[in-house]
Design an enzyme around this catalytic site. Structure first.
Site, PDB file in Angstrom:
ATOM      1  N   ASP A 190       0.865  -1.179   0.000  1.00  0.00           N
ATOM      2  CA  ASP A 190       0.000   0.000   0.000  1.00  0.00           C
ATOM      3  C   ASP A 190       0.903   1.230   0.000  1.00  0.00           C
ATOM      4  OD1 ASP A 190      -1.550   2.212   0.743  1.00  0.00           O
ATOM      5  OD2 ASP A 190      -3.026   0.926   1.729  1.00  0.00           O
ATOM      6  N   TYR A 213      -5.254  11.220  -4.132  1.00  0.00           N
ATOM      7  CA  TYR A 213      -5.723  12.499  -3.564  1.00  0.00           C
ATOM      8  C   TYR A 213      -4.823  13.015  -2.455  1.00  0.00           C
ATOM      9  CZ  TYR A 213      -8.055   9.186  -0.341  1.00  0.00           C
ATOM     10  OH  TYR A 213      -8.325   8.155   0.521  1.00  0.00           O
ATOM     11  N   LYS A 214      -3.829  12.222  -2.041  1.00  0.00           N
ATOM     12  CA  LYS A 214      -2.919  12.707  -0.992  1.00  0.00           C
ATOM     13  C   LYS A 214      -1.777  13.472  -1.663  1.00  0.00           C
ATOM     14  CE  LYS A 214      -4.473   9.212   2.222  1.00  0.00           C
ATOM     15  NZ  LYS A 214      -4.371   7.828   2.654  1.00  0.00           N
ATOM     16  N   ARG A 357      -0.600  15.321  13.585  1.00  0.00           N
ATOM     17  CA  ARG A 357       0.090  14.931  12.349  1.00  0.00           C
ATOM     18  C   ARG A 357       0.355  16.140  11.466  1.00  0.00           C
ATOM     19  NH1 ARG A 357      -2.442  10.415   8.454  1.00  0.00           N
ATOM     20  NH2 ARG A 357      -3.879  12.131   8.112  1.00  0.00           N
TER      21      ARG A 357
HETATM   22  C1  LIG Z   1      -5.593   7.130   2.713  1.00  0.00           C
HETATM   23  C2  LIG Z   1      -5.444   5.662   2.823  1.00  0.00           C
HETATM   24  C3  LIG Z   1      -6.424   4.812   2.306  1.00  0.00           C
HETATM   25  C4  LIG Z   1      -7.664   5.379   1.679  1.00  0.00           C
HETATM   26  O1  LIG Z   1      -8.613   4.464   1.301  1.00  0.00           O
HETATM   27  P1  LIG Z   1      -9.891   4.956   0.493  1.00  0.00           P
HETATM   28  O2  LIG Z   1     -10.463   3.711  -0.045  1.00  0.00           O
HETATM   29  O3  LIG Z   1      -9.430   5.925  -0.554  1.00  0.00           O
HETATM   30  O4  LIG Z   1     -10.813   5.661   1.437  1.00  0.00           O
HETATM   31  C5  LIG Z   1      -6.202   3.441   2.391  1.00  0.00           C
HETATM   32  N1  LIG Z   1      -5.086   2.943   2.960  1.00  0.00           N
HETATM   33  C6  LIG Z   1      -4.137   3.746   3.472  1.00  0.00           C
HETATM   34  C7  LIG Z   1      -2.918   3.154   4.090  1.00  0.00           C
HETATM   35  C8  LIG Z   1      -4.297   5.128   3.433  1.00  0.00           C
HETATM   36  O5  LIG Z   1      -3.364   5.923   3.947  1.00  0.00           O
END
Ligand SMILES: *Cc1c(COP(=O)(O)O)cnc(C)c1O
Length: 398
Positions: A190, A213-214, A357
Protein backbone atom coordinates in the site's frame (compact mmCIF):
# COMPACT_ATOMS: atom_id res chain seq x y z
CA UNK A 1 18.38 27.13 15.67
CA UNK A 2 17.48 28.12 12.05
CA UNK A 3 15.62 31.44 12.10
CA UNK A 4 13.13 32.78 9.54
CA UNK A 5 15.85 34.55 7.60
CA UNK A 6 17.75 31.29 7.23
CA UNK A 7 14.56 29.56 6.00
CA UNK A 8 14.00 32.28 3.38
CA UNK A 9 17.52 31.58 2.12
CA UNK A 10 16.77 27.84 1.97
CA UNK A 11 13.65 28.62 -0.09
CA UNK A 12 15.66 30.79 -2.48
CA UNK A 13 18.05 27.85 -3.09
CA UNK A 14 15.32 25.22 -3.39
CA UNK A 15 15.44 23.52 -6.83
CA UNK A 16 11.71 22.70 -6.53
CA UNK A 17 10.60 26.21 -5.58
CA UNK A 18 8.92 27.00 -8.95
CA UNK A 19 6.39 24.22 -8.39
CA UNK A 20 4.76 26.13 -5.55
CA UNK A 21 3.30 28.60 -8.06
CA UNK A 22 1.44 25.77 -9.73
CA UNK A 23 -0.83 25.40 -6.69
CA UNK A 24 -3.63 27.47 -5.21
CA UNK A 25 -2.68 28.13 -1.59
CA UNK A 26 -5.03 30.34 0.41
CA UNK A 27 -3.49 33.50 1.83
CA UNK A 28 -2.48 33.26 5.46
CA UNK A 29 -2.59 29.46 5.60
CA UNK A 30 0.27 27.04 6.18
CA UNK A 31 -1.11 23.81 4.77
CA UNK A 32 0.46 20.70 6.29
CA UNK A 33 -2.25 18.21 5.39
CA UNK A 34 -1.08 17.24 1.92
CA UNK A 35 -0.79 13.70 3.30
CA UNK A 36 -4.58 13.65 3.63
CA UNK A 37 -5.79 15.87 0.79
CA UNK A 38 -3.22 17.44 -1.53
CA UNK A 39 -3.57 21.10 -2.51
CA UNK A 40 -5.38 22.21 -5.66
CA UNK A 41 -3.18 22.59 -8.76
CA UNK A 42 -3.80 25.89 -10.52
CA UNK A 43 -4.66 24.25 -13.85
CA UNK A 44 -7.16 21.74 -12.45
CA UNK A 45 -10.23 23.99 -12.53
CA UNK A 46 -9.79 24.74 -16.24
CA UNK A 47 -9.15 21.06 -17.01
CA UNK A 48 -12.31 20.01 -15.15
CA UNK A 49 -14.32 22.83 -16.76
CA UNK A 50 -13.22 21.57 -20.16
CA UNK A 51 -14.39 18.05 -19.39
CA UNK A 52 -17.73 19.24 -18.06
CA UNK A 53 -18.60 22.02 -20.52
CA UNK A 54 -16.75 21.15 -23.73
CA UNK A 55 -16.73 17.37 -23.56
CA UNK A 56 -19.85 16.41 -21.63
CA UNK A 57 -21.78 19.56 -22.57
CA UNK A 58 -21.07 19.48 -26.29
CA UNK A 59 -20.15 15.90 -27.14
CA UNK A 60 -22.65 14.25 -24.79
CA UNK A 61 -22.36 10.46 -24.98
CA UNK A 62 -19.94 10.82 -27.89
CA UNK A 63 -17.34 11.93 -25.30
CA UNK A 64 -16.62 8.26 -24.58
CA UNK A 65 -14.93 8.11 -27.98
CA UNK A 66 -14.08 11.68 -28.94
CA UNK A 67 -12.75 12.83 -25.56
CA UNK A 68 -11.03 9.54 -24.72
CA UNK A 69 -13.04 8.86 -21.55
CA UNK A 70 -13.07 5.15 -22.24
CA UNK A 71 -9.28 4.92 -22.01
CA UNK A 72 -8.86 7.04 -18.89
CA UNK A 73 -8.13 4.15 -16.48
CA UNK A 74 -5.24 2.82 -18.55
CA UNK A 75 -3.99 6.19 -19.75
CA UNK A 76 -3.79 7.54 -16.19
CA UNK A 77 -2.32 4.23 -15.04
CA UNK A 78 0.48 4.55 -17.58
CA UNK A 79 1.23 8.07 -16.32
CA UNK A 80 1.27 6.95 -12.66
CA UNK A 81 3.57 4.01 -13.49
CA UNK A 82 6.85 6.01 -13.62
CA UNK A 83 6.07 7.50 -10.20
CA UNK A 84 6.23 3.99 -8.76
CA UNK A 85 9.14 2.78 -10.84
CA UNK A 86 7.52 0.75 -13.61
CA UNK A 87 6.62 1.01 -17.28
CA UNK A 88 3.32 1.13 -19.18
CA UNK A 89 0.66 -1.59 -19.13
CA UNK A 90 1.09 -2.45 -15.43
CA UNK A 91 -1.10 0.06 -13.60
CA UNK A 92 -4.82 0.73 -13.85
CA UNK A 93 -6.49 3.73 -12.21
CA UNK A 94 -10.04 3.95 -10.91
CA UNK A 95 -12.31 3.08 -7.99
CA UNK A 96 -10.85 3.61 -4.52
CA UNK A 97 -7.88 2.26 -2.60
CA UNK A 98 -10.19 0.08 -0.51
CA UNK A 99 -11.63 -1.52 -3.65
CA UNK A 100 -8.16 -2.00 -5.14
CA UNK A 101 -7.04 -3.70 -1.89
CA UNK A 102 -10.01 -6.05 -2.14
CA UNK A 103 -9.17 -6.88 -5.77
CA UNK A 104 -5.47 -7.44 -5.05
CA UNK A 105 -6.05 -9.63 -1.99
CA UNK A 106 -8.75 -11.69 -3.66
CA UNK A 107 -6.54 -12.25 -6.69
CA UNK A 108 -3.61 -13.24 -4.48
CA UNK A 109 -5.72 -15.74 -2.52
CA UNK A 110 -6.81 -17.37 -5.78
CA UNK A 111 -3.17 -17.66 -6.82
CA UNK A 112 -2.40 -19.49 -3.53
CA UNK A 113 -5.44 -21.79 -3.22
CA UNK A 114 -3.66 -24.21 -0.87
CA UNK A 115 -3.03 -21.58 1.83
CA UNK A 116 -5.47 -20.15 4.37
CA UNK A 117 -3.62 -17.29 6.11
CA UNK A 118 -3.79 -13.55 5.35
CA UNK A 119 -1.08 -11.46 7.02
CA UNK A 120 -2.15 -7.89 7.68
CA UNK A 121 -1.21 -5.03 9.98
CA UNK A 122 -3.60 -4.64 12.90
CA UNK A 123 -2.44 -1.04 13.30
CA UNK A 124 -2.57 -0.17 9.63
CA UNK A 125 -4.86 2.54 8.31
CA UNK A 126 -8.19 0.98 9.31
CA UNK A 127 -9.66 0.45 5.85
CA UNK A 128 -6.84 -1.92 4.87
CA UNK A 129 -7.43 -4.20 7.82
CA UNK A 130 -11.23 -3.87 7.60
CA UNK A 131 -11.12 -5.02 3.97
CA UNK A 132 -9.00 -8.02 5.05
CA UNK A 133 -11.59 -8.87 7.69
CA UNK A 134 -14.47 -8.49 5.22
CA UNK A 135 -12.81 -10.68 2.60
CA UNK A 136 -11.84 -13.35 5.14
CA UNK A 137 -15.45 -13.35 6.39
CA UNK A 138 -16.86 -13.64 2.88
CA UNK A 139 -14.65 -16.58 1.95
CA UNK A 140 -14.72 -18.34 5.34
CA UNK A 141 -11.97 -20.54 6.71
CA UNK A 142 -9.19 -17.92 6.64
CA UNK A 143 -6.96 -16.92 9.54
CA UNK A 144 -5.98 -13.24 9.74
CA UNK A 145 -2.55 -12.85 11.31
CA UNK A 146 -0.80 -9.64 12.43
CA UNK A 147 2.33 -8.74 10.51
CA UNK A 148 4.09 -8.10 13.84
CA UNK A 149 4.35 -11.90 14.25
CA UNK A 150 6.57 -11.94 11.12
CA UNK A 151 5.40 -15.49 10.33
CA UNK A 152 4.81 -16.14 6.65
CA UNK A 153 5.49 -19.88 6.24
CA UNK A 154 1.84 -20.80 5.59
CA UNK A 155 0.64 -17.38 4.42
CA UNK A 156 -1.13 -16.86 1.10
CA UNK A 157 -0.68 -13.09 1.05
CA UNK A 158 0.83 -10.24 3.06
CA UNK A 159 -0.63 -6.70 3.00
CA UNK A 160 1.92 -4.06 3.93
CA UNK A 161 1.79 -0.24 4.05
CA UNK A 162 5.11 1.36 3.21
CA UNK A 163 4.59 4.30 5.57
CA UNK A 164 2.55 4.18 8.79
CA UNK A 165 -0.26 6.75 8.55
CA UNK A 166 -0.08 7.60 12.24
CA UNK A 167 3.62 7.84 13.03
CA UNK A 168 5.05 8.26 9.55
CA UNK A 169 7.42 5.36 10.23
CA UNK A 170 8.73 3.83 7.02
CA UNK A 171 8.77 0.06 7.00
CA UNK A 172 11.51 -2.09 5.60
CA UNK A 173 9.45 -3.06 2.57
CA UNK A 174 12.24 -4.88 0.67
CA UNK A 175 13.04 -7.05 3.72
CA UNK A 176 9.41 -8.02 4.40
CA UNK A 177 8.89 -8.67 0.69
CA UNK A 178 11.94 -10.94 0.51
CA UNK A 179 10.81 -12.86 3.60
CA UNK A 180 7.26 -13.24 2.28
CA UNK A 181 8.47 -14.45 -1.10
CA UNK A 182 10.99 -16.86 0.43
CA UNK A 183 8.08 -18.38 2.37
CA UNK A 184 5.99 -18.74 -0.79
CA UNK A 185 3.55 -15.94 0.02
CA UNK A 186 2.49 -13.11 -2.27
CA UNK A 187 2.69 -9.48 -1.19
CA UNK A 188 0.54 -6.38 -1.70
CA UNK A 189 2.10 -2.97 -1.03
CA UNK A 190 0.00 0.00 0.00
CA UNK A 191 1.68 3.15 -1.28
CA UNK A 192 -0.88 5.72 -0.06
CA UNK A 193 1.76 7.58 1.96
CA UNK A 194 4.75 7.03 -0.31
CA UNK A 195 3.60 7.70 -3.89
CA UNK A 196 4.59 11.28 -4.70
CA UNK A 197 7.01 11.83 -1.82
CA UNK A 198 9.73 9.28 -2.37
CA UNK A 199 11.21 7.08 -5.04
CA UNK A 200 9.29 3.83 -5.20
CA UNK A 201 10.24 0.72 -7.14
CA UNK A 202 7.20 -1.48 -7.10
CA UNK A 203 8.61 -4.19 -9.37
CA UNK A 204 9.31 -6.58 -6.46
CA UNK A 205 5.68 -6.46 -5.31
CA UNK A 206 3.04 -8.83 -6.63
CA UNK A 207 0.38 -6.14 -6.36
CA UNK A 208 0.38 -2.56 -5.15
CA UNK A 209 -2.31 0.00 -4.44
CA UNK A 210 -2.37 3.70 -3.66
CA UNK A 211 -4.50 6.79 -3.73
CA UNK A 212 -4.01 9.93 -5.79
CA UNK A 213 -5.72 12.50 -3.56
CA UNK A 214 -2.92 12.71 -0.99
CA UNK A 215 0.58 13.69 -2.19
CA UNK A 216 -0.42 13.32 -5.85
CA UNK A 217 -2.91 16.22 -5.56
CA UNK A 218 -5.69 14.82 -7.76
CA UNK A 219 -8.51 16.08 -5.55
CA UNK A 220 -11.11 14.75 -3.12
CA UNK A 221 -12.44 11.37 -4.20
CA UNK A 222 -9.83 11.02 -6.95
CA UNK A 223 -9.33 7.57 -8.53
CA UNK A 224 -7.00 5.09 -6.83
CA UNK A 225 -4.42 2.96 -8.65
CA UNK A 226 -3.68 -0.73 -8.79
CA UNK A 227 -0.40 -2.24 -9.98
CA UNK A 228 -0.26 -5.90 -10.97
CA UNK A 229 3.12 -7.45 -11.60
CA UNK A 230 3.28 -8.65 -15.23
CA UNK A 231 4.21 -12.16 -14.06
CA UNK A 232 0.59 -12.44 -12.83
CA UNK A 233 -1.20 -10.83 -15.77
CA UNK A 234 -2.14 -14.09 -17.44
CA UNK A 235 -3.21 -15.92 -14.28
CA UNK A 236 -4.48 -13.38 -11.73
CA UNK A 237 -8.26 -13.08 -11.57
CA UNK A 238 -10.27 -9.97 -10.89
CA UNK A 239 -13.18 -11.05 -8.70
CA UNK A 240 -14.84 -7.69 -9.34
CA UNK A 241 -15.39 -8.83 -12.89
CA UNK A 242 -17.29 -5.82 -14.14
CA UNK A 243 -17.84 -5.18 -17.82
CA UNK A 244 -14.78 -2.94 -18.23
CA UNK A 245 -12.63 -5.95 -17.30
CA UNK A 246 -14.17 -7.99 -20.12
CA UNK A 247 -12.17 -8.74 -23.26
CA UNK A 248 -14.86 -6.98 -25.35
CA UNK A 249 -17.16 -4.87 -23.18
CA UNK A 250 -19.21 -3.77 -26.15
CA UNK A 251 -19.79 -7.28 -27.45
CA UNK A 252 -22.34 -7.57 -24.60
CA UNK A 253 -21.68 -11.28 -24.22
CA UNK A 254 -23.46 -13.31 -21.56
CA UNK A 255 -20.34 -14.88 -20.09
CA UNK A 256 -17.38 -13.08 -18.53
CA UNK A 257 -14.16 -13.32 -20.54
CA UNK A 258 -11.25 -11.39 -18.99
CA UNK A 259 -9.34 -8.81 -21.02
CA UNK A 260 -5.64 -9.37 -21.61
CA UNK A 261 -3.11 -7.56 -19.46
CA UNK A 262 -3.81 -4.92 -16.86
CA UNK A 263 -7.21 -4.06 -18.37
CA UNK A 264 -8.67 -7.13 -16.70
CA UNK A 265 -8.33 -5.26 -13.40
CA UNK A 266 -10.54 -2.38 -14.51
CA UNK A 267 -14.03 -2.71 -13.07
CA UNK A 268 -16.58 -0.42 -14.62
CA UNK A 269 -17.43 3.10 -15.83
CA UNK A 270 -14.63 5.49 -14.81
CA UNK A 271 -15.32 8.64 -12.77
CA UNK A 272 -14.76 10.88 -15.76
CA UNK A 273 -14.75 14.26 -14.00
CA UNK A 274 -12.43 13.02 -11.25
CA UNK A 275 -10.11 11.63 -13.91
CA UNK A 276 -9.91 15.11 -15.47
CA UNK A 277 -8.56 16.43 -12.16
CA UNK A 278 -6.15 13.48 -11.93
CA UNK A 279 -4.84 14.21 -15.43
CA UNK A 280 -4.22 17.85 -14.50
CA UNK A 281 -2.21 16.72 -11.47
CA UNK A 282 -0.23 14.24 -13.58
CA UNK A 283 0.71 17.07 -15.99
CA UNK A 284 2.75 18.43 -13.08
CA UNK A 285 4.22 15.07 -12.00
CA UNK A 286 5.65 14.48 -15.46
CA UNK A 287 8.17 17.25 -14.75
CA UNK A 288 9.05 16.38 -11.16
CA UNK A 289 12.44 14.85 -10.26
CA UNK A 290 11.49 12.41 -7.48
CA UNK A 291 15.00 12.23 -5.97
CA UNK A 292 14.81 15.98 -5.29
CA UNK A 293 11.35 15.53 -3.79
CA UNK A 294 12.65 12.96 -1.31
CA UNK A 295 15.68 15.09 -0.44
CA UNK A 296 13.52 18.14 0.25
CA UNK A 297 10.96 16.04 2.12
CA UNK A 298 13.64 14.81 4.54
CA UNK A 299 15.00 18.34 4.94
CA UNK A 300 11.52 19.73 5.71
CA UNK A 301 10.62 17.08 8.26
CA UNK A 302 14.03 17.37 9.93
CA UNK A 303 13.72 21.14 10.18
CA UNK A 304 10.29 20.83 11.80
CA UNK A 305 11.54 18.24 14.30
CA UNK A 306 14.48 20.50 15.16
CA UNK A 307 12.34 23.63 15.58
CA UNK A 308 9.70 21.96 17.75
CA UNK A 309 12.48 20.40 19.82
CA UNK A 310 11.36 18.86 23.09
CA UNK A 311 8.19 20.95 23.36
CA UNK A 312 6.34 17.79 22.28
CA UNK A 313 6.99 14.06 22.34
CA UNK A 314 8.07 12.92 18.88
CA UNK A 315 6.02 9.95 17.67
CA UNK A 316 7.87 9.64 14.35
CA UNK A 317 11.30 8.07 13.88
CA UNK A 318 14.10 10.55 14.62
CA UNK A 319 16.06 9.40 11.56
CA UNK A 320 14.65 11.11 8.44
CA UNK A 321 15.51 8.06 6.31
CA UNK A 322 13.21 6.01 8.51
CA UNK A 323 10.12 8.16 8.01
CA UNK A 324 7.84 9.24 5.20
CA UNK A 325 7.00 12.88 4.60
CA UNK A 326 5.19 13.49 7.85
CA UNK A 327 6.03 14.30 11.43
CA UNK A 328 3.80 13.21 14.29
CA UNK A 329 3.84 14.23 17.91
CA UNK A 330 1.95 12.89 20.91
CA UNK A 331 -0.03 15.10 23.24
CA UNK A 332 -2.80 13.92 25.61
CA UNK A 333 -4.88 16.95 24.51
CA UNK A 334 -3.89 16.65 20.87
CA UNK A 335 -7.36 17.45 19.57
CA UNK A 336 -7.76 20.94 21.12
CA UNK A 337 -4.09 21.68 20.40
CA UNK A 338 -4.70 21.02 16.69
CA UNK A 339 -7.93 23.05 16.69
CA UNK A 340 -6.11 26.02 18.25
CA UNK A 341 -3.35 25.70 15.68
CA UNK A 342 -5.79 25.58 12.74
CA UNK A 343 -7.53 28.65 14.16
CA UNK A 344 -4.18 30.41 13.70
CA UNK A 345 -3.79 29.34 10.08
CA UNK A 346 -1.56 26.29 10.54
CA UNK A 347 -3.32 23.21 9.23
CA UNK A 348 -2.29 19.78 10.45
CA UNK A 349 -4.63 17.02 11.58
CA UNK A 350 -5.37 14.85 14.56
CA UNK A 351 -5.48 11.07 14.69
CA UNK A 352 -6.99 9.38 17.72
CA UNK A 353 -6.06 8.84 20.43
CA UNK A 354 -3.29 11.43 20.85
CA UNK A 355 -1.44 12.08 17.57
CA UNK A 356 -0.82 15.49 15.99
CA UNK A 357 0.09 14.93 12.35
CA UNK A 358 1.91 17.27 9.99
CA UNK A 359 2.42 16.35 6.34
CA UNK A 360 5.03 18.04 4.15
CA UNK A 361 4.44 18.21 0.41
CA UNK A 362 7.76 19.19 -1.17
CA UNK A 363 6.14 20.66 -4.29
CA UNK A 364 4.39 23.42 -2.34
CA UNK A 365 5.59 23.38 1.27
CA UNK A 366 8.38 25.90 1.84
CA UNK A 367 11.05 26.04 4.53
CA UNK A 368 9.46 29.30 5.68
CA UNK A 369 6.13 27.48 6.08
CA UNK A 370 7.90 25.01 8.35
CA UNK A 371 9.38 27.84 10.39
CA UNK A 372 6.04 29.62 10.78
CA UNK A 373 4.19 26.42 11.65
CA UNK A 374 6.69 25.54 14.37
CA UNK A 375 6.61 29.07 15.80
CA UNK A 376 2.80 29.01 15.98
CA UNK A 377 2.78 25.54 17.52
CA UNK A 378 5.26 26.64 20.20
CA UNK A 379 3.06 29.65 20.96
CA UNK A 380 -0.11 27.53 21.22
CA UNK A 381 1.68 25.21 23.64
CA UNK A 382 3.67 27.81 25.57
CA UNK A 383 0.68 30.06 26.21
CA UNK A 384 -1.73 27.10 26.55
CA UNK A 385 -4.02 28.70 23.97
CA UNK A 386 -5.56 25.28 23.33
CA UNK A 387 -7.29 25.32 26.73
CA UNK A 388 -10.02 27.63 25.40
CA UNK A 389 -13.45 26.03 25.65
CA UNK A 390 -14.23 26.36 21.93
CA UNK A 391 -11.45 23.94 20.91
CA UNK A 392 -12.79 20.98 22.87
CA UNK A 393 -15.82 20.16 20.70
CA UNK A 394 -15.14 17.44 18.11
CA UNK A 395 -15.99 17.99 14.46
CA UNK A 396 -17.09 14.94 12.45
CA UNK A 397 -13.95 14.83 10.26
CA UNK A 398 -10.72 15.22 12.22
C1 LIG B 1 -5.59 7.13 2.71
C2 LIG B 1 -5.44 5.66 2.82
C3 LIG B 1 -6.42 4.81 2.31
C4 LIG B 1 -7.66 5.38 1.68
O1 LIG B 1 -8.61 4.46 1.30
P1 LIG B 1 -9.89 4.96 0.49
O2 LIG B 1 -10.46 3.71 -0.04
O3 LIG B 1 -9.43 5.93 -0.55
O4 LIG B 1 -10.81 5.66 1.44
C5 LIG B 1 -6.20 3.44 2.39
N1 LIG B 1 -5.09 2.94 2.96
C6 LIG B 1 -4.14 3.75 3.47
C7 LIG B 1 -2.92 3.15 4.09
C8 LIG B 1 -4.30 5.13 3.43
O5 LIG B 1 -3.36 5.92 3.95
Amino acid sequence: MPDRHHCLALDADDPLRAFRDEFVLPEGVVYLVGNSLGALPRRTAERVRRTVEDEWGKELVGGWNTAGWYDQPLRAGDRIAPLIGVGPGQVVAGNTTSIAIFQALAAALRLRPDRRVIVSEVHNFPTDHYIVQGLAGLLGGYEVRDLAERRFDDAAVVLLSEVDYRTGARQDVPAVTAEAHAAGALIVWDLCHSAGVMEVDVSEADFAVGCTYKYLNAGPGAPAFLYVNPRHHATAENVLSGWFAHAEPFAFEEGFRPAEGIRRFAVSTPHVVSFAALEAALDIWERVPMAQVRAKSMALTSLFVELVGDALELASPADPQARGSQVSFRHPDGYPVMRALIDRGVHGDFRAPDILRFGFAPLYTSYTDVHDAAATLLEVLGEELWRQEKYARRLSVT
